[in-house]
Design a protein around this motif. Sequence first.
Motif, PDB file in Angstrom:
ATOM      1  N   LEU A  45       0.833  -1.202   0.000  1.00 41.12           N
ATOM      2  CA  LEU A  45       0.000   0.000   0.000  1.00 41.12           C
ATOM      3  C   LEU A  45       0.867   1.250   0.000  1.00 41.12           C
ATOM      4  CD1 LEU A  45      -2.635  -1.409   2.447  1.00 41.12           C
ATOM      5  CD2 LEU A  45      -3.127  -0.657   0.106  1.00 41.12           C
ATOM      6  N   GLU A  46       1.979   1.214   0.738  1.00 41.23           N
ATOM      7  CA  GLU A  46       2.901   2.353   0.732  1.00 41.23           C
ATOM      8  C   GLU A  46       3.569   2.492  -0.631  1.00 41.23           C
ATOM      9  OE1 GLU A  46       5.059   5.722   1.734  1.00 41.23           O
ATOM     10  OE2 GLU A  46       3.226   4.894   2.579  1.00 41.23           O
ATOM     11  N   GLU A  47       3.885   1.373  -1.286  1.00 43.60           N
ATOM     12  CA  GLU A  47       4.458   1.434  -2.643  1.00 43.60           C
ATOM     13  C   GLU A  47       3.487   2.106  -3.603  1.00 43.60           C
ATOM     14  OE1 GLU A  47       6.104  -2.221  -4.224  1.00 43.60           O
ATOM     15  OE2 GLU A  47       6.843  -2.765  -2.236  1.00 43.60           O
ATOM     16  N   LEU A  48       2.210   1.733  -3.531  1.00 42.46           N
ATOM     17  CA  LEU A  48       1.204   2.388  -4.377  1.00 42.46           C
ATOM     18  C   LEU A  48       1.144   3.881  -4.070  1.00 42.46           C
ATOM     19  CD1 LEU A  48      -1.786  -0.137  -4.219  1.00 42.46           C
ATOM     20  CD2 LEU A  48      -0.252   0.263  -6.166  1.00 42.46           C
ATOM     21  N   LYS A  83       4.508   3.498  10.730  1.00 40.21           N
ATOM     22  CA  LYS A  83       5.648   4.279  10.228  1.00 40.21           C
ATOM     23  C   LYS A  83       6.957   3.549  10.446  1.00 40.21           C
ATOM     24  CE  LYS A  83       3.685   8.851  10.346  1.00 40.21           C
ATOM     25  NZ  LYS A  83       3.626  10.172  10.903  1.00 40.21           N
ATOM     26  N   LEU A  84       7.167   3.028  11.645  1.00 41.35           N
ATOM     27  CA  LEU A  84       8.439   2.378  11.972  1.00 41.35           C
ATOM     28  C   LEU A  84       8.641   1.070  11.221  1.00 41.35           C
ATOM     29  CD1 LEU A  84       8.788   2.908  15.831  1.00 41.35           C
ATOM     30  CD2 LEU A  84      10.053   4.052  14.002  1.00 41.35           C
ATOM     31  N   ASN A  85       7.597   0.267  11.107  1.00 39.24           N
ATOM     32  CA  ASN A  85       7.734  -1.069  10.528  1.00 39.24           C
ATOM     33  C   ASN A  85       7.496  -1.131   9.025  1.00 39.24           C
ATOM     34  OD1 ASN A  85       8.205  -2.865  12.959  1.00 39.24           O
ATOM     35  ND2 ASN A  85       6.416  -1.703  13.591  1.00 39.24           N
ATOM     36  N   TYR A  86       6.724  -0.179   8.487  1.00 37.16           N
ATOM     37  CA  TYR A  86       6.365  -0.248   7.071  1.00 37.16           C
ATOM     38  C   TYR A  86       6.599   1.065   6.326  1.00 37.16           C
ATOM     39  CZ  TYR A  86       4.441  -4.712   8.397  1.00 37.16           C
ATOM     40  OH  TYR A  86       4.304  -5.995   8.870  1.00 37.16           O
TER      41      TYR A  86
END
Length: 159
Positions: A45-48, A83-86
């Motif tokens: 989801l962060e990549e998108l 935020k920290l993990n992903y």
Amino acid sequence: MSEFYNLTCKDGKGEDFSFEQYKGKVVLIFNSASKCGFTKQLDGLEELNKKYKEQGLVVVGFPSNQFAGQEPGSNEEIVTFCKLNYGVSFDMMDKIDVNGDNESPVYKYLKSQKSGLLGLKRVKWNFEKFLINKEGKVVSRYASTTTPASLEKDIEALL
């Protein structure tokens, strides 16, 4: 004007948030949980988010503790975890209920616009996703098992 833009909620800091800010954007909404087998989808989801943000995609997470108690943390703990993990940089909203008597008006609306498998209105599990076009219309609903990467063609078509 779409009813979608009339929706409001609380953001991850407990502040009022209006969906009017999403006018003219493609919006991907999902319900999250930090201790779920699908939590790794936050990477995708962060990549998108990174890939399409400049083109008008907005990714929005709604933490929910309704499925096997997999999101027990406070809003602050959830945002920090993501935020920290992903490396999550998209909006994480206030923890909500996605089903039942206390369901969020956001999810009540989303489910009224697109039912799930077999016509079910209720959210079955964490990481169900809803895709909203630039006009505020809910155009697609995806199961928890649908990977973020598999949504790219649908997102590109709406951008």
